[in-house]
Motif scaffolding. Structure first.
Motif, PDB file in Angstrom:
ATOM      1  N   LEU A 102      23.540   3.436 -13.197  1.00  3.36           N
ATOM      2  CA  LEU A 102      22.897   2.709 -14.290  1.00  3.36           C
ATOM      3  C   LEU A 102      23.603   3.045 -15.597  1.00  3.36           C
ATOM      4  CD1 LEU A 102      19.154   3.446 -13.411  1.00  3.36           C
ATOM      5  CD2 LEU A 102      20.547   1.512 -12.657  1.00  3.36           C
ATOM      6  N   LYS A 103      24.129   2.018 -16.241  1.00  2.00           N
ATOM      7  CA  LYS A 103      24.754   2.211 -17.562  1.00  2.00           C
ATOM      8  C   LYS A 103      23.660   2.141 -18.612  1.00  2.00           C
ATOM      9  CE  LYS A 103      28.062   2.425 -20.688  1.00  2.00           C
ATOM     10  NZ  LYS A 103      28.526   1.248 -21.344  1.00  2.00           N
ATOM     11  N   LEU A 104      23.567   3.181 -19.431  1.00  2.00           N
ATOM     12  CA  LEU A 104      22.533   3.232 -20.460  1.00  2.00           C
ATOM     13  C   LEU A 104      22.972   2.466 -21.705  1.00  2.00           C
ATOM     14  CD1 LEU A 104      21.567   7.009 -20.167  1.00  2.00           C
ATOM     15  CD2 LEU A 104      20.639   5.052 -18.903  1.00  2.00           C
ATOM     16  N   SER A 105      22.013   1.841 -22.372  1.00  2.48           N
ATOM     17  CA  SER A 105      22.325   1.031 -23.550  1.00  2.48           C
ATOM     18  C   SER A 105      22.786   1.890 -24.724  1.00  2.48           C
ATOM     19  CB  SER A 105      21.095   0.215 -23.968  1.00  2.48           C
ATOM     20  OG  SER A 105      20.014   1.090 -24.248  1.00  2.48           O
TER      21      SER A 105
ATOM     22  N   ARG B 159      15.848   5.498 -22.777  1.00  3.09           N
ATOM     23  CA  ARG B 159      17.097   4.727 -22.846  1.00  3.09           C
ATOM     24  C   ARG B 159      16.904   3.481 -21.991  1.00  3.09           C
ATOM     25  NH1 ARG B 159      17.619   7.889 -26.174  1.00  3.09           N
ATOM     26  NH2 ARG B 159      19.424   9.134 -26.827  1.00  3.09           N
ATOM     27  N   TYR B 160      17.267   2.339 -22.543  1.00  9.36           N
ATOM     28  CA  TYR B 160      17.148   1.104 -21.782  1.00  9.36           C
ATOM     29  C   TYR B 160      18.397   0.899 -20.924  1.00  9.36           C
ATOM     30  CZ  TYR B 160      12.954   0.375 -24.409  1.00  9.36           C
ATOM     31  OH  TYR B 160      11.692   0.552 -24.924  1.00  9.36           O
ATOM     32  N   ILE B 161      18.231   0.172 -19.854  1.00 10.16           N
ATOM     33  CA  ILE B 161      19.324  -0.014 -18.890  1.00 10.16           C
ATOM     34  C   ILE B 161      20.160  -1.221 -19.298  1.00 10.16           C
ATOM     35  CG2 ILE B 161      19.907  -0.473 -16.477  1.00 10.16           C
ATOM     36  CD1 ILE B 161      17.159   0.863 -15.780  1.00 10.16           C
ATOM     37  N   GLU B 162      21.419  -0.977 -19.588  1.00 13.78           N
ATOM     38  CA  GLU B 162      22.322  -2.053 -19.981  1.00 13.78           C
ATOM     39  C   GLU B 162      22.850  -2.819 -18.777  1.00 13.78           C
ATOM     40  OE1 GLU B 162      26.735  -1.867 -21.663  1.00 13.78           O
ATOM     41  OE2 GLU B 162      25.238  -1.323 -23.195  1.00 13.78           O
TER      42      GLU B 162
ATOM     43  N   ASN C 198      11.243  -4.426 -11.354  1.00 21.13           N
ATOM     44  CA  ASN C 198      12.282  -4.760 -12.309  1.00 21.13           C
ATOM     45  C   ASN C 198      12.510  -3.567 -13.231  1.00 21.13           C
ATOM     46  OD1 ASN C 198      14.086  -6.087 -13.952  1.00 21.13           O
ATOM     47  ND2 ASN C 198      12.494  -7.109 -15.148  1.00 21.13           N
ATOM     48  N   LEU C 199      13.478  -2.738 -12.898  1.00 23.26           N
ATOM     49  CA  LEU C 199      13.759  -1.557 -13.712  1.00 23.26           C
ATOM     50  C   LEU C 199      14.214  -1.983 -15.104  1.00 23.26           C
ATOM     51  CD1 LEU C 199      15.773   0.659 -11.197  1.00 23.26           C
ATOM     52  CD2 LEU C 199      13.358   0.865 -11.809  1.00 23.26           C
ATOM     53  N   THR C 200      13.653  -1.347 -16.110  1.00 18.98           N
ATOM     54  CA  THR C 200      14.030  -1.700 -17.480  1.00 18.98           C
ATOM     55  C   THR C 200      14.497  -0.511 -18.293  1.00 18.98           C
ATOM     56  OG1 THR C 200      11.746  -1.401 -18.208  1.00 18.98           O
ATOM     57  CG2 THR C 200      12.414  -3.647 -17.574  1.00 18.98           C
ATOM     58  N   ARG C 201      13.980   0.700 -17.959  1.00 23.07           N
ATOM     59  CA  ARG C 201      14.300   1.830 -18.823  1.00 23.07           C
ATOM     60  C   ARG C 201      14.371   3.132 -18.026  1.00 23.07           C
ATOM     61  NH1 ARG C 201       8.889   3.179 -22.433  1.00 23.07           N
ATOM     62  NH2 ARG C 201       7.753   4.325 -20.823  1.00 23.07           N
ATOM     63  N   VAL C 202      14.958   4.129 -18.671  1.00 23.01           N
ATOM     64  CA  VAL C 202      15.091   5.461 -18.090  1.00 23.01           C
ATOM     65  C   VAL C 202      14.503   6.462 -19.085  1.00 23.01           C
ATOM     66  CG1 VAL C 202      16.739   7.235 -17.394  1.00 23.01           C
ATOM     67  CG2 VAL C 202      17.169   4.841 -16.808  1.00 23.01           C
ATOM     68  N   VAL C 203      13.685   7.388 -18.591  1.00 22.33           N
ATOM     69  CA  VAL C 203      13.128   8.451 -19.436  1.00 22.33           C
ATOM     70  C   VAL C 203      13.878   9.745 -19.115  1.00 22.33           C
ATOM     71  CG1 VAL C 203      11.105   9.848 -19.959  1.00 22.33           C
ATOM     72  CG2 VAL C 203      10.861   7.380 -19.629  1.00 22.33           C
ATOM     73  N   LEU C 204      14.430  10.370 -20.144  1.00 15.01           N
ATOM     74  CA  LEU C 204      15.263  11.566 -19.991  1.00 15.01           C
ATOM     75  C   LEU C 204      14.663  12.748 -20.745  1.00 15.01           C
ATOM     76  CD1 LEU C 204      18.671   9.838 -20.817  1.00 15.01           C
ATOM     77  CD2 LEU C 204      17.905  10.488 -18.523  1.00 15.01           C
ATOM     78  N   GLY C 205      15.016  13.952 -20.328  1.00 13.84           N
ATOM     79  CA  GLY C 205      14.711  15.147 -21.109  1.00 13.84           C
ATOM     80  C   GLY C 205      13.260  15.524 -21.187  1.00 13.84           C
ATOM     81  N   THR C 206      12.480  15.221 -20.129  1.00 10.71           N
ATOM     82  CA  THR C 206      11.083  15.646 -20.117  1.00 10.71           C
ATOM     83  C   THR C 206      10.622  15.874 -18.688  1.00 10.71           C
ATOM     84  OG1 THR C 206       8.819  15.127 -20.818  1.00 10.71           O
ATOM     85  CG2 THR C 206      10.158  13.288 -20.035  1.00 10.71           C
ATOM     86  N   HIS C 207       9.735  16.851 -18.492  1.00 13.39           N
ATOM     87  CA  HIS C 207       9.133  17.069 -17.183  1.00 13.39           C
ATOM     88  C   HIS C 207       7.841  16.283 -17.038  1.00 13.39           C
ATOM     89  CE1 HIS C 207      11.261  21.020 -15.800  1.00 13.39           C
ATOM     90  NE2 HIS C 207      12.085  20.039 -16.066  1.00 13.39           N
ATOM     91  N   ASN C 208       7.214  15.955 -18.162  1.00  6.53           N
ATOM     92  CA  ASN C 208       5.953  15.222 -18.127  1.00  6.53           C
ATOM     93  C   ASN C 208       6.185  13.791 -18.604  1.00  6.53           C
ATOM     94  OD1 ASN C 208       3.339  14.144 -18.657  1.00  6.53           O
ATOM     95  ND2 ASN C 208       2.524  16.218 -18.820  1.00  6.53           N
ATOM     96  N   ILE C 209       6.007  12.838 -17.712  1.00  8.51           N
ATOM     97  CA  ILE C 209       6.311  11.436 -18.042  1.00  8.51           C
ATOM     98  C   ILE C 209       5.093  10.677 -18.555  1.00  8.51           C
ATOM     99  CG2 ILE C 209       8.311  11.249 -16.529  1.00  8.51           C
ATOM    100  CD1 ILE C 209       6.473   9.926 -14.444  1.00  8.51           C
TER     101      ILE C 209
ATOM    102  N   LEU D 202      13.047   6.586 -13.630  1.00  4.28           N
ATOM    103  CA  LEU D 202      13.387   5.167 -13.756  1.00  4.28           C
ATOM    104  C   LEU D 202      12.091   4.373 -13.762  1.00  4.28           C
ATOM    105  CD1 LEU D 202      16.030   6.483 -12.978  1.00  4.28           C
ATOM    106  CD2 LEU D 202      16.428   4.655 -11.340  1.00  4.28           C
ATOM    107  N   GLN D 203      11.936   3.529 -14.775  1.00  9.60           N
ATOM    108  CA  GLN D 203      10.644   2.886 -14.967  1.00  9.60           C
ATOM    109  C   GLN D 203      10.738   1.375 -15.140  1.00  9.60           C
ATOM    110  OE1 GLN D 203       8.571   4.932 -18.145  1.00  9.60           O
ATOM    111  NE2 GLN D 203       8.495   6.851 -16.985  1.00  9.60           N
ATOM    112  N   SER D 204       9.664   0.715 -14.731  1.00  7.66           N
ATOM    113  CA  SER D 204       9.466  -0.703 -15.004  1.00  7.66           C
ATOM    114  C   SER D 204       8.315  -0.792 -16.006  1.00  7.66           C
ATOM    115  CB  SER D 204       9.108  -1.443 -13.706  1.00  7.66           C
ATOM    116  OG  SER D 204       7.828  -1.011 -13.252  1.00  7.66           O
ATOM    117  N   LYS D 205       7.856  -1.988 -16.262  1.00 14.10           N
ATOM    118  CA  LYS D 205       6.720  -2.141 -17.184  1.00 14.10           C
ATOM    119  C   LYS D 205       5.478  -1.436 -16.647  1.00 14.10           C
ATOM    120  CE  LYS D 205       8.317  -6.450 -19.281  1.00 14.10           C
ATOM    121  NZ  LYS D 205       8.073  -7.897 -19.456  1.00 14.10           N
ATOM    122  N   GLY D 206       5.411  -1.274 -15.326  1.00 11.37           N
ATOM    123  CA  GLY D 206       4.256  -0.634 -14.710  1.00 11.37           C
ATOM    124  C   GLY D 206       4.333   0.882 -14.663  1.00 11.37           C
TER     125      GLY D 206
END
Length: 247
Positions: free
Chosen positions: A106-109, A83-86, A63-74, A34-38
Motif C-alpha cells: 500500500l502506497k501511503l498518500s 495516512r490515506y491509501i494512495e 473498501n480500504l481507505t486508510r491506515v492507522v500508524l503508531g498506536t496500540h489502541n485503535i 488497515l481500515q474502511s469506513k466501518g
C-alpha cells in the motif's frame, strides 16, 4: 489442490490473536491497522516511510481507505496517526488464498514520520528457510475467540514454525511459498481480523498472515499459514523502485 481451494476460499474476509496478551508499550512500533469506513479490517506493517505491507485478500470485500500508524489502541486515534491509501499494489497473480501469492503493498498518500513511537520493520535480505520450531510471534487487533469481534488494543502471541511437510499433510496441500506457524498442537495463533499482519522472527518480518481453518480459531486441527515474504523480494523491490521513479 482443488479440495484445498474450496476449503480456503470460504474464510477470506479478514483474519485476533488467540491465547495471546496485550502488546507491551513501545513494542512493535511498525504495526498498522488497515481500515474502511466501518473501522478495522486487517493488519499490516510499515516497511518504509511510505509503504505498508499486507495480504492481498484484505482488499476485498471491504473498501480500504486508510491506515492507522503508531498506536496500540485503535479506538482513540488522532488525525496525525492516519495516512490515506494512495494506491494498492496487489500481486498480479493473486486469485485467492488457496492459490497463494497473498501479498500486497500500500502506497501511503503522505510519508510517515518515523520517531520513538513509529518505526519500520526490516524484511529478509534474501530467501530464508526457517528451522522447525523456530520461535516467532504474530500480533494484531483481530478476534480473541472464534466468532468474536476485533479489539481496540494490540495483542501478541508467540508461535513456533511447523515443518512444511507436516503442514502439507495436515492441510492436504498448501500453496507454494508459504510458512506455517502456530495453530497446530497448540492453542496459540491468529484469528479473523489479524490478516495482513507480520510473522516476526528475530526482529524481521518473514511472513504475512494469510489463512486459518474456515474461521475456526479453536485449534489444534490445522496450522496457521503465512505468505513467505522472502520469496517475493524481487517483486517488492520492483514496486518500490517503480514508485520512486514516478515521484
Amino acid at each position: 489442490m482443488e479440495k484445498l481451494y474450496i476449503l480456503l476460499i470460504v474464510h477470506v474476509e479478514e483474519n485476533e490473536i488467540i491465547d495471546g496478551e496485550k502488546a507491551p508499550e513501545n513494542s512493535m512500533l511498525y504495526m498498522a491497522s488497515l481500515q474502511s469506513k466501518g473501522g478495522h479490517v486487517c493488519g499490516g506493517f510499515l516497511i518504509s516511510e511510505d509503504f505498508v505491507m499486507t495480504a492481498a485478500h484484505c482488499q476485498v470485500p471491504d473498501n480500504l481507505t486508510r491506515v492507522v500508524l503508531g498506536t496500540h489502541n485503535i479506538k482513540n486515534v488522532d488525525e496525525g496517526k492516519i495516512r490515506y491509501i494512495e494506491k494498492m499494489y496487489k500481486h498480479e497473480s493473486y486469485q485467492n488464498v488457496g492459490t497463494g501469492k497473498d501479498i500486497m503493498l500500500l502506497k501511503l498518500s503522505r510519508k510517515a514520520e518515523l520517531n520513538n513511537k513509529l518505526q519500520t520493520i526490516p524484511l529478509p535480505r534474501s530467501e530464508i528457510h526457517l528451522g522447525d520450531n523456530t520461535k516467532c510471534y504474530v500480533a494484531g487487533w483481530g478476534f480473541i475467540k472464534t466468532g468474536g469481534g476485533v479489539v481496540n488494543e494490540l495483542r501478541v502471541v508467540d508461535v513456533s514454525v511447523i515443518n512444511p511437510r507436516v503442514c502439507r499433510e495436515m492441510w492436504g496441500g498448501v500453496p507454494d511459498n508459504v510458512i506455517c506457524a502456530g495453530g497446530y498442537k497448540t492453542k496459540k495463533g491468529f484469528c479473523q481480523g489479524d490478516s495482513g499482519g507480520p510473522l516476526v522472527c528475530d526482529g524481521t518480518a518473514v511472513g504475512i498472515v494469510s489463512f486459518n481453518w474456515e474461521k475456526n480459531c479453536n485449534y489444534p486441527d490445522k496450522p496457521n499459514v503465512y505468505t513467505d515474504v522472502s520469496k517475493y523480494l524481487p517483486w517488492i523491490k520492483t514496486i518500490l523502485k517503480r514508485t520512486k521513479r514516478s515521484e
